[in-house]
Write a protein that holds these residues in place. Structure first.
Motif, short mmCIF file in Angstrom:
data_model
loop_
_atom_site.label_atom_id
_atom_site.label_comp_id
_atom_site.label_asym_id
_atom_site.label_seq_id
_atom_site.Cartn_x
_atom_site.Cartn_y
_atom_site.Cartn_z
N GLY A 1 0.84 -1.19 0.00
CA GLY A 1 0.00 0.00 0.00
C GLY A 1 0.87 1.24 0.00
O GLY A 1 2.07 1.17 0.30
N GLY A 2 0.26 2.38 -0.34
CA GLY A 2 1.01 3.61 -0.24
C GLY A 2 0.86 4.51 -1.44
O GLY A 2 -0.20 4.59 -2.06
N PHE A 3 1.99 5.13 -1.79
CA PHE A 3 1.99 6.20 -2.79
C PHE A 3 3.08 5.88 -3.81
O PHE A 3 4.25 6.11 -3.56
N TRP A 4 2.65 5.32 -4.96
CA TRP A 4 3.60 4.84 -5.97
C TRP A 4 4.24 5.99 -6.75
O TRP A 4 5.42 5.98 -7.00
N GLY A 5 3.42 6.96 -7.15
CA GLY A 5 3.97 8.05 -7.97
C GLY A 5 3.39 9.39 -7.58
O GLY A 5 2.62 9.99 -8.33
N ASN B 1 2.73 13.19 -7.31
CA ASN B 1 3.10 14.28 -8.22
C ASN B 1 4.01 15.27 -7.49
O ASN B 1 4.18 15.18 -6.27
N ALA B 2 4.58 16.19 -8.23
CA ALA B 2 5.59 17.10 -7.66
C ALA B 2 5.04 17.90 -6.48
O ALA B 2 5.73 18.07 -5.46
N ALA B 3 3.79 18.35 -6.59
CA ALA B 3 3.20 19.16 -5.52
C ALA B 3 3.00 18.32 -4.24
O ALA B 3 3.31 18.79 -3.14
N ASP B 4 2.50 17.10 -4.41
CA ASP B 4 2.29 16.22 -3.24
C ASP B 4 3.62 15.86 -2.59
O ASP B 4 3.74 15.84 -1.36
N LEU B 5 4.61 15.57 -3.42
CA LEU B 5 5.93 15.20 -2.91
C LEU B 5 6.53 16.35 -2.10
O LEU B 5 7.09 16.15 -1.02
N LYS B 6 6.40 17.56 -2.63
CA LYS B 6 6.92 18.73 -1.92
C LYS B 6 6.19 18.94 -0.59
O LYS B 6 6.81 19.25 0.43
N ARG B 7 4.87 18.75 -0.62
CA ARG B 7 4.08 18.92 0.60
C ARG B 7 4.49 17.89 1.67
O ARG B 7 4.64 18.23 2.85
N ILE B 8 4.68 16.65 1.27
CA ILE B 8 5.09 15.59 2.20
C ILE B 8 6.46 15.92 2.79
O ILE B 8 6.67 15.85 4.01
N ARG B 9 7.39 16.31 1.93
CA ARG B 9 8.75 16.62 2.40
C ARG B 9 8.77 17.83 3.32
O ARG B 9 9.49 17.85 4.32
N THR B 10 7.97 18.83 2.98
CA THR B 10 7.89 20.03 3.83
C THR B 10 7.40 19.66 5.22
O THR B 10 7.91 20.15 6.23
N GLU B 11 6.43 18.76 5.28
CA GLU B 11 5.89 18.32 6.57
C GLU B 11 6.94 17.54 7.35
O GLU B 11 7.13 17.76 8.54
N GLN C 1 9.37 1.56 2.39
CA GLN C 1 10.10 1.22 1.17
C GLN C 1 9.75 2.19 0.05
O GLN C 1 8.83 2.99 0.19
N GLY C 2 10.49 2.10 -1.04
CA GLY C 2 10.25 2.98 -2.19
C GLY C 2 11.55 3.57 -2.70
O GLY C 2 12.58 3.52 -2.02
N GLU C 3 11.50 4.12 -3.90
CA GLU C 3 12.68 4.74 -4.50
C GLU C 3 13.13 5.94 -3.68
O GLU C 3 12.30 6.67 -3.15
N GLN C 4 14.45 6.13 -3.62
CA GLN C 4 15.00 7.26 -2.87
C GLN C 4 16.03 8.02 -3.71
O GLN C 4 16.70 7.42 -4.56
#
Length: 230
Positions: free
Chosen positions: A115-119, A121-131, A156-159
């Motif tokens: 489960g989780g977040f496979w791809g 988008n740039a806005a979601d990724l930035k929001r997650i990282r900011t948090e 797990q996931g790409e880094q």
């Protein structure tokens, strides 16, 4: 009456045979057998969807709708074998408030539920990282919880190999900030998949993803001040 809560051994055996004969003539000859096994998997997926829907809101209409096609898209692939050698499918959480998706993969010697977040988008990724950069504690608490560790081990996931743009390489949460995908995965042996209580195990696995999903959903539906963005 057919038992829809089990994965029969014949469903794994069919995949093993398909792996050894991954070509259209063999598949056409064995299509009646395939349709019987597909029906078993759809029934199991339907039973799991029914149980999961008691604790989450899903927009996947049925077990049948959740199961992926067995035909591979080979247009851009070096591997030209026409068929997948696993049973796979997913359930989508309903509305913009519920993020994350459930995935199942049943294959002889390689079964897992994820489960989780496979791809993102740039806005979601930035929001997650900011948090994460702002306050890493809630996520660390989830990842170190007993139920998370015993089910999924680690996130797990790409880094990225280095720090993402705009974030300090020496940040205390740098390990989390490097993630581009956010996945949780639990593997199952063939014996576990074929056991009478596999439906129960699969359901528990998905239910144990919820603290992770709920936290990530909260992050993705609010701004850094906690105000709703929906």
């Amino acid at each position: 009456m057919e038992n829809s809560t089990i994965v029969p051994k014949s469903s794994l055996d069919f995949l093993t045979q398909l792996k050894e004969n991954n070509n259209k003539p063999w598949f056409e000859t064995n299509k009646p057998k395939y349709l019987i096994e597909l029906n078993h998997i759809e029934n199991f997926a339907g039973a799991l969807l029914h149980e999961l829907s008691k604790t989450d809101v899903l927009e996947t209409a049925s077990g049948k709708k959740s199961v992926y096609r067995i035909y591979r898209d080979i247009r851009f692939s070096k591997d030209k074998t026409p068929f997948k050698t696993f049973w796979g499918g997913s359930y989508t959480r309903a509305t913009k408030e519920r993020r994350g998706g459930y995935y199942f993969h049943i294959e002889a010697g390689n079964s897992f539920f994820a489960g989780g977040f496979w791809g993102p988008n740039a806005a979601d990724l930035k929001r997650i990282r900011t948090e994460f950069a702002h306050d890493t504690e809630p996520m660390q608490k989830i990842l170190s919880s007993k139920s998370f560790v015993s089910n999924f081990g680690t996130l797990q996931g790409e880094q990225l190999k280095t720090a993402p743009k705009g974030f300090d390489v020496n940040h205390e949460a740098i390990d989390l900030l490097r993630y581009k995908q956010f996945l949780v995965i639990k593997r199952f042996t063939d014996d576990e998949v074929l056991s009478p209580n596999f439906l129960e195990q699969a359901l528990e696995t998905f239910k144990n993803m919820r603290p992770f999903f709920d936290y990530m959903s909260e992050v993705l539906t609010t701004d850094i001040n906690g105000a709703s963005v929906l």
